[in-house]
Design a protein around this motif. Structure first.
Motif, PDB file in Angstrom:
ATOM      1  N   VAL A   1       0.861  -1.189   0.000  1.00  0.00           N
ATOM      2  CA  VAL A   1       0.000   0.000   0.000  1.00  0.00           C
ATOM      3  C   VAL A   1       0.893   1.233   0.000  1.00  0.00           C
ATOM      4  O   VAL A   1       2.012   1.222   0.521  1.00  0.00           O
ATOM      5  CB  VAL A   1      -0.965   0.027   1.206  1.00  0.00           C
ATOM      6  N   ARG A   2       0.379   2.312  -0.594  1.00  0.00           N
ATOM      7  CA  ARG A   2       1.144   3.556  -0.661  1.00  0.00           C
ATOM      8  C   ARG A   2       0.930   4.362   0.619  1.00  0.00           C
ATOM      9  O   ARG A   2      -0.203   4.611   1.021  1.00  0.00           O
ATOM     10  CB  ARG A   2       0.733   4.368  -1.885  1.00  0.00           C
ATOM     11  N   LEU A   3       2.044   4.776   1.215  1.00  0.00           N
ATOM     12  CA  LEU A   3       2.033   5.536   2.459  1.00  0.00           C
ATOM     13  C   LEU A   3       2.631   6.920   2.191  1.00  0.00           C
ATOM     14  O   LEU A   3       3.668   7.043   1.531  1.00  0.00           O
ATOM     15  CB  LEU A   3       2.849   4.810   3.531  1.00  0.00           C
ATOM     16  N   PHE A   4       1.971   7.953   2.712  1.00  0.00           N
ATOM     17  CA  PHE A   4       2.433   9.323   2.528  1.00  0.00           C
ATOM     18  C   PHE A   4       2.753   9.929   3.888  1.00  0.00           C
ATOM     19  O   PHE A   4       2.015   9.717   4.861  1.00  0.00           O
ATOM     20  CB  PHE A   4       1.373  10.175   1.836  1.00  0.00           C
ATOM     21  N   ALA A   5       3.845  10.715   3.918  1.00  0.00           N
ATOM     22  CA  ALA A   5       4.209  11.487   5.107  1.00  0.00           C
ATOM     23  C   ALA A   5       4.251  12.952   4.705  1.00  0.00           C
ATOM     24  O   ALA A   5       4.923  13.326   3.735  1.00  0.00           O
ATOM     25  CB  ALA A   5       5.560  11.039   5.654  1.00  0.00           C
ATOM     26  N   GLU A   6       3.548  13.792   5.459  1.00  0.00           N
ATOM     27  CA  GLU A   6       3.481  15.208   5.149  1.00  0.00           C
ATOM     28  C   GLU A   6       3.914  16.007   6.368  1.00  0.00           C
ATOM     29  O   GLU A   6       3.494  15.729   7.495  1.00  0.00           O
ATOM     30  CB  GLU A   6       2.064  15.604   4.740  1.00  0.00           C
TER      31      GLU A   6
ATOM     32  N   GLY B   1      10.216  18.288  11.935  1.00  0.00           N
ATOM     33  CA  GLY B   1       8.901  18.558  12.470  1.00  0.00           C
ATOM     34  C   GLY B   1       8.029  17.321  12.508  1.00  0.00           C
ATOM     35  O   GLY B   1       8.396  16.251  12.016  1.00  0.00           O
ATOM     36  N   PRO B   2       6.851  17.418  13.144  1.00  0.00           N
ATOM     37  CA  PRO B   2       5.920  16.285  13.184  1.00  0.00           C
ATOM     38  C   PRO B   2       5.493  15.896  11.766  1.00  0.00           C
ATOM     39  O   PRO B   2       5.450  16.724  10.859  1.00  0.00           O
ATOM     40  CB  PRO B   2       4.738  16.832  13.999  1.00  0.00           C
ATOM     41  N   GLN B   3       5.163  14.608  11.643  1.00  0.00           N
ATOM     42  CA  GLN B   3       4.739  14.080  10.344  1.00  0.00           C
ATOM     43  C   GLN B   3       3.289  13.608  10.427  1.00  0.00           C
ATOM     44  O   GLN B   3       2.879  12.996  11.415  1.00  0.00           O
ATOM     45  CB  GLN B   3       5.634  12.909   9.922  1.00  0.00           C
ATOM     46  N   ARG B   4       2.528  13.916   9.383  1.00  0.00           N
ATOM     47  CA  ARG B   4       1.152  13.425   9.263  1.00  0.00           C
ATOM     48  C   ARG B   4       1.153  12.270   8.267  1.00  0.00           C
ATOM     49  O   ARG B   4       1.440  12.463   7.080  1.00  0.00           O
ATOM     50  CB  ARG B   4       0.221  14.555   8.803  1.00  0.00           C
ATOM     51  N   MET B   5       0.820  11.087   8.741  1.00  0.00           N
ATOM     52  CA  MET B   5       0.903   9.871   7.933  1.00  0.00           C
ATOM     53  C   MET B   5      -0.495   9.450   7.490  1.00  0.00           C
ATOM     54  O   MET B   5      -1.434   9.418   8.302  1.00  0.00           O
ATOM     55  CB  MET B   5       1.549   8.738   8.735  1.00  0.00           C
ATOM     56  N   ARG B   6      -0.631   9.124   6.221  1.00  0.00           N
ATOM     57  CA  ARG B   6      -1.912   8.626   5.704  1.00  0.00           C
ATOM     58  C   ARG B   6      -1.651   7.636   4.580  1.00  0.00           C
ATOM     59  O   ARG B   6      -0.578   7.636   3.960  1.00  0.00           O
ATOM     60  CB  ARG B   6      -2.792   9.767   5.204  1.00  0.00           C
ATOM     61  N   LEU B   7      -2.659   6.812   4.314  1.00  0.00           N
ATOM     62  CA  LEU B   7      -2.583   5.814   3.256  1.00  0.00           C
ATOM     63  C   LEU B   7      -3.366   6.284   2.035  1.00  0.00           C
ATOM     64  O   LEU B   7      -4.355   7.021   2.156  1.00  0.00           O
ATOM     65  CB  LEU B   7      -3.146   4.474   3.736  1.00  0.00           C
ATOM     66  N   SER B   8      -2.942   5.864   0.882  1.00  0.00           N
ATOM     67  CA  SER B   8      -3.639   6.214  -0.352  1.00  0.00           C
ATOM     68  C   SER B   8      -5.078   5.701  -0.295  1.00  0.00           C
ATOM     69  O   SER B   8      -5.329   4.537   0.046  1.00  0.00           O
ATOM     70  CB  SER B   8      -2.923   5.600  -1.557  1.00  0.00           C
ATOM     71  N   GLY B   9      -6.030   6.580  -0.593  1.00  0.00           N
ATOM     72  CA  GLY B   9      -7.435   6.198  -0.587  1.00  0.00           C
ATOM     73  C   GLY B   9      -8.095   6.267   0.767  1.00  0.00           C
ATOM     74  O   GLY B   9      -9.258   5.891   0.900  1.00  0.00           O
ATOM     75  N   SER B  10      -7.394   6.744   1.792  1.00  0.00           N
ATOM     76  CA  SER B  10      -7.955   6.808   3.140  1.00  0.00           C
ATOM     77  C   SER B  10      -7.855   8.235   3.667  1.00  0.00           C
ATOM     78  O   SER B  10      -6.919   8.971   3.345  1.00  0.00           O
ATOM     79  CB  SER B  10      -7.219   5.853   4.075  1.00  0.00           C
ATOM     80  N   GLN B  11      -8.822   8.624   4.494  1.00  0.00           N
ATOM     81  CA  GLN B  11      -8.810   9.933   5.132  1.00  0.00           C
ATOM     82  C   GLN B  11      -8.210   9.888   6.534  1.00  0.00           C
ATOM     83  O   GLN B  11      -8.041  10.924   7.176  1.00  0.00           O
ATOM     84  CB  GLN B  11     -10.245  10.492   5.214  1.00  0.00           C
ATOM     85  N   GLU B  12      -7.899   8.694   7.032  1.00  0.00           N
ATOM     86  CA  GLU B  12      -7.300   8.569   8.361  1.00  0.00           C
ATOM     87  C   GLU B  12      -5.902   9.193   8.384  1.00  0.00           C
ATOM     88  O   GLU B  12      -5.126   9.023   7.442  1.00  0.00           O
ATOM     89  CB  GLU B  12      -7.185   7.096   8.751  1.00  0.00           C
TER      90      GLU B  12
END
Length: 727
Positions: free
Chosen positions: A282-287, A318-329
């Motif tokens: 699954v694709r994971l994003f860090a912002e 800084g802090p990272q906001r992690m989410r998965l592709s296709g998810s709003q969590e």
């Protein structure tokens, strides 16, 4: 035929000397080819008259001291003389001048007055060499003034009523030059920027890019934010942004710098989903950071492995906001975290990669083939389809020298589904001959279509399995035809040949049978003829014949005899016409004609007291929303479902909200999330909200429209628990 004009003031007194005009409403009308504008003047009793052929006309008038008048829907028929009653409202002349914000006159500016009342005329003038202009025949009431001039931002100003003296001031535009600096301090080329006007939320200006620099011209004064991105490594995006103020007539420069972007140490960890199970592939994003705050921002993408583990580098501090592709969590990770466990308990795996092989009947791989129109070349016949939607999924396999193969995948496994080997068949060769109505072979060049039985009610562009052309003896050959039941169809000049074809059948002979003819008229609620309305006959889900009603609203269409067909009337208004004629809607009319039979029908605009408004969570071009009279159960088969959509009541055209100055309404239903059915007779109905993408998903809603007025319905999306019909 007499076309009478009556001019009155608001107190009902006749107005003499009013000059009025008329012209055919359709530019391609046969009347418009020989005549342009007809002019008349009212007499002492306030009346005037034209003698014109039947047709659709626009009539307008101007009189000193009164608001201009226009009627875009004058319908003149052989048995329906028309009288246009003009009640002229008090009006007058609006004078004005145009300057820039330094007081200098501005010539050649285009100014348009657009009344909120769409039945009132739109007035357009151009400022002269002295920067003066005049609107004549302006009435009372709300509207919008639009002013445009090359080199200036356009002006939109709303008025409750246009003042008699008007000053229009163009504000000198601003100019922006944007350049960027790389992390090492060297200049970098910019290929794309985002510009947002903060007080309006809109982008504006014209962008010119040269030598790695972006230039915006024609900017309105106000507060803006501009941003650009930089990709120092694959799957890594850094964003720099800056806010600034555009001052009228001034140029300025903004530098977007990536100097000082501080990286943190690498981040690694494990991703789990519901029940604590690892989420693999699954694709994971860090912002990190926020573009709106104006500071550095980073977005990093990584793919989890088979154990759900990941590793990321080049994240900003800084802090990272992690989410998965296709998810709003979103899962927050602290700034000093190094090895983390990320839990997404609500994540649903809705996508899966499809793997498989395509083989010939002898077991050898097929090296070149198509799946869902995508070409694959692989010596082992392997293919991979990424990000496949929720099942069931319909796949079509095609390869040269083989028959097309349809395969429906009912279940998917995450993250990868391996299909059993796809074995193509060479199919069969279908030969046949087409005879005309006289029993002689049909002439060469006629197209023969083979359509799957299950696809007969799909739109014309879909479901055609094979095609061939007749030769001089009316014969045809179709190679590599799948072993599935279908129907062979040939359309000739005056008739149609249709013949079922069995799953193993290899020869078929057809004979053209005379079509049925449908003669009718399109009329409004009062029976007046409606020129220019498109009429279509649909048979087996396909448009067989279509044309526009003539000057007296008449039409003649043909349709294959013995077939269940439907007549539909579309919107007769052009999207660019102004003012807008009234919207009229029609109920579909089903019919079945015998060979050579002529059926007489009247398509009268419906006038029921109920309306239905349907709202979806969001829009898609694949949605079909239809209404069916009565309490209709969900069909049992795919062909029955497709036939219901074809025969149902379609939504109204042009229902999107628009500002008064928007003349071209653009795409009406495609991608819309709102649908309206107006002028419905009272009674019970069934609404079907469908998505026709890969098969058809359907939501069925029973409705009781027993009371007049507007009924609002919110529907779920078709795929959200709705029924599914595979092709």
């Amino acid at each position: 035929m007499p076309l009478k004009v009556v001019a009155r003031d608001v107190e009902g007194q006749p107005l003499s000397g009013v000059v009025f005009f008329a012209r055919p409403a359709r530019e391609n009308s046969s009347l418009a080819r020989y005549n342009s504008v007809f002019v008349g003047i009212t007499n002492e009793s306030g009346t005037g008259q034209f003698l014109r052929p039947p047709g659709w006309y626009i009539v307008w008038a101007r009189a000193p001291g009164y608001q201009s008048f226009v009627d875009t829907d004058v319908r003149l028929g052989r048995d329906h003389p028309a009288t246009v009653t003009m009640t002229l409202q008090p009006g007058g002349t609006v004078s004005g001048f145009v300057v820039d914000d330094f007081g200098a006159p501005v010539a050649d500016a285009q100014l348009s007055w657009v009344p909120e009342d769409e039945t009132a005329p739109r007035l357009t003038e151009v400022s002269d060499k002295d920067a003066r202009f005049q609107f004549k025949g302006v009435g009372q009431g709300r509207g919008v003034l639009i002013a445009e001039r090359t080199g200036f931002p356009w002006i939109r100003q709303a008025f409750d009523s246009l003042p008699r003296e008007l000053k229009v001031t163009f504000t000198a535009p601003g100019r922006l030059r944007v350049r960027a600096v790389a992390p090492d301090g060297r200049p970098m080329n910019i290929y794309d920027t985002d510009l947002e006007q903060l007080d309006s939320g809109e982008s504006s200006g014209h962008r010119v890019s040269a030598d790695g620099v972006v230039i915006y011209e024609g900017l309105r004064p106000g507060r803006y934010r501009v941003a650009t991105s930089y990709a120092p490594w694959p799957s890594t995006w850094w964003t720099a942004a800056s806010e600034f103020t555009v001052v009228p007539g001034q140029a300025q420069e903004v530098v977007l710098s990536f100097e000082g972007f501080k990286e943190r140490e690498a981040l690694q960890g494990r991703v789990v989903g519901p029940g604590g199970h690892p989420l693999s592939s699954v694709r994971l994003f860090a912002e990190a950071g926020s573009e709106k705050a104006g500071g550095p921002r980073s977005l990093i993408e990584a793919m989890t492995d088979a154990q759900g583990r990941f590793a990321m580098e080049h994240l900003l501090k800084g802090p990272q906001r992690m989410r998965l592709s296709g998810s709003q969590e979103v899962v927050e990770v602290a700034a000093d975290a190094r090895d983390v466990s990320l839990s997404f308990p609500a994540f649903k795996v809705e996508e899966s990669v499809l793997d498989g092989r395509v083989l010939a009947p002898d077991g050898r791989p097929v090296g070149r083939f198509k799946v869902l129109g995508t070409t694959f070349e692989d010596p082992e016949g392997r293919f991979t389809l990424p990000r496949v939607a929720s099942p069931p999924v319909e796949l079509i396999f095609e390869a040269r020298h083989f028959a097309p193969l349809r395969r429906v995948v009912e279940t998917l496994t995450s993250p990868r589904t391996v299909l059993p080997d796809i074995v193509l068949d060479r199919g069969r060769t279908v030969r046949g001959q087409v005879l005309g109505m006289d029993g002689r072979p049909l002439a060469s060049g006629h197209e023969v279509s083979l359509i799957f039985t299950r696809d007969l009610n799909l739109p014309s562009a879909q479901g055609v399995l094979a095609r061939a052309l007749t030769d001089a003896d009316g014969r045809f050959v179709m190679a590599h035809v799948p072993r599935d039941a279908g129907v062979v169809i040939v359309h000739a000049k005056a008739g149609t040949a249709m013949q079922p074809l069995g799953a193993e059948q290899q020869t078929v002979n057809l004979r053209v049978v005379p079509d049925a003819r449908v003669q009718g008229s399109v009329v409004d609620a009062e029976g007046r003829p409606l020129e220019g309305y498109p009429v279509e006959s649909w048979c087996k889900g396909r448009v067989v014949s279509e044309l526009e009603a003539d000057e007296e609203g008449r039409f003649t269409l043909h349709a294959p005899s013995g077939q269940d067909c439907v007549l539909k009337v579309s919107d007769g208004r052009k999207p660019w016409s102004w003012p807008r004629p009234p919207r009229r809607v029609f109920l579909p009319r089903r019919f079945e004609g015998a060979p050579g039979e002529t059926l007489q029908v009247e398509m009268r605009a419906r006038t029921g007291p109920a309306s239905l408004r349907v709202r979806l969570p969001w829009g898609s071009e694949w949605y079909d929303v239809v209404l069916v009279p009565g309490d209709v159960p969900l069909p049992a088969t795919t062909p029955e479902m497709n036939a219901l959509v074809v025969n149902g009541i379609d939504p109204d055209f042009d229902v999107l909200e628009r500002r008064p100055e928007w003349i071209d309404s653009g795409i009406i239903q495609s991608g819309s999330d709102a649908f309206e059915f107006s002028s419905l007779p009272l009674g019970r109905y069934t609404l079907f909200v469908t998505e026709n993408l890969e098969g058809r998903s359907v939501q069925r809603i029973s409705l009781d429209l027993s009371k007049p007025g507007v009924h609002d319905i919110a529907s779920k999306l078709p795929g959200d628990g709705g029924a599914y019909f595979a092709r």
